[in-house]
Design an enzyme around this catalytic site. Sequence first.
Site, PDB file in Angstrom:
ATOM      1  N   TYR A 163     -21.434   1.693  11.681  1.00  0.00           N
ATOM      2  CA  TYR A 163     -20.290   2.612  11.741  1.00  0.00           C
ATOM      3  C   TYR A 163     -20.489   3.611  12.878  1.00  0.00           C
ATOM      4  CZ  TYR A 163     -17.082   6.351  10.285  1.00  0.00           C
ATOM      5  OH  TYR A 163     -16.100   7.310  10.240  1.00  0.00           O
TER       6      TYR A 163
ATOM      7  N   ASN B 201      -5.742   6.158  13.926  1.00  0.00           N
ATOM      8  CA  ASN B 201      -6.418   6.736  12.774  1.00  0.00           C
ATOM      9  C   ASN B 201      -7.141   5.702  11.921  1.00  0.00           C
ATOM     10  OD1 ASN B 201      -6.583   8.831  10.338  1.00  0.00           O
ATOM     11  ND2 ASN B 201      -5.637   6.962   9.557  1.00  0.00           N
TER      12      ASN B 201
ATOM     13  N   LYS C 127     -17.992   4.365  16.247  1.00  0.00           N
ATOM     14  CA  LYS C 127     -17.393   5.665  16.539  1.00  0.00           C
ATOM     15  C   LYS C 127     -17.832   6.198  17.901  1.00  0.00           C
ATOM     16  CE  LYS C 127     -14.634   6.125  13.110  1.00  0.00           C
ATOM     17  NZ  LYS C 127     -13.161   6.150  13.345  1.00  0.00           N
TER      18      LYS C 127
ATOM     19  N   ASP D 223      -3.141  -6.431   9.380  1.00  0.00           N
ATOM     20  CA  ASP D 223      -4.562  -6.208   9.107  1.00  0.00           C
ATOM     21  C   ASP D 223      -5.301  -6.058  10.433  1.00  0.00           C
ATOM     22  OD1 ASP D 223      -7.185  -6.209   8.301  1.00  0.00           O
ATOM     23  OD2 ASP D 223      -6.994  -7.944   6.973  1.00  0.00           O
TER      24      ASP D 223
ATOM     25  N   THR E 187     -11.661  12.224   1.278  1.00  0.00           N
ATOM     26  CA  THR E 187     -10.748  11.098   1.185  1.00  0.00           C
ATOM     27  C   THR E 187     -11.463   9.967   0.454  1.00  0.00           C
ATOM     28  OG1 THR E 187     -11.507  10.212   3.295  1.00  0.00           O
ATOM     29  CG2 THR E 187      -9.634  11.731   3.355  1.00  0.00           C
TER      30      THR E 187
ATOM     31  N   ARG F 176       0.823  -1.210   0.000  1.00  0.00           N
ATOM     32  CA  ARG F 176       0.000   0.000   0.000  1.00  0.00           C
ATOM     33  C   ARG F 176       0.858   1.262   0.000  1.00  0.00           C
ATOM     34  NH1 ARG F 176      -5.289  -0.768   0.800  1.00  0.00           N
ATOM     35  NH2 ARG F 176      -5.600   1.292   1.686  1.00  0.00           N
TER      36      ARG F 176
END
Length: 237
Positions: A135, A80, A139, A54, A168, A37
């Site tokens: 999601y 992050n 968070k 991973d 992004t 990557r």
Amino acid sequence: MALVLVTGASSGLGRNTANALAGEGHDVVVHVRNSARLTDVGDTGRWKGVITGDLAEPDEIRDVARQASEFGRFDAVIHNAGVMYRPEDVTVNTVAPYMLTALMDKPARLIYLSSSMHRTGSTDLRRLAPGTASYDDTKLWVTTLALALASRWEGTSSHAVDPGWVPTRMGGRGAPDDLTAGHQTQAWLATHPDVTPSTGGYWYHQQTQTPHPASQDEEFQAQLLQALESHTGVRLD
């Protein structure tokens, strides 16, 4: 200069954060899912080191912690790495930050990436089972983890950051927020000598905001830590 680890640094906010810190002369260790990557020719020369693994796989999370330990105690760790709308959301967004925090030496500063979407997350911790959390849930939980740690470890500060809805790969090209501002807060929290409040902040563009009430509730914080310990078999000292 500070020794800083940034997870999920192959692209987007993580990469921008790592670049900003390295540009200021800090020693930056980056985590990426795999070395393929890192496609820029100058990548490896820019960093103090590269850690691979991973974060959707518990065994690899443990190995990431092992690799990190080879660099000694970090001044700051920026959690992050994140994914969105995938079955592994809960593992990458919540479980991995918890496990890495528990398994690594305590840094001076901890920064966890949240989202404004945490405000619609659920406090139903039965959703920690893979594939059942949204999601938004993940968070809320990582925000709660950040604020729970703020008062638990002497000598370690802990903050949560909403980077904004930025353009992004995850946010999409049409995202309306400022991409540069998206990484500046976490870089600032990792290294600035005078951050106020010194711990326990929920930040958006270097300003504190009020997070979901559950994230500041000591009872829910304790429930989350207990649930994560039970889920992972890893105890947070």
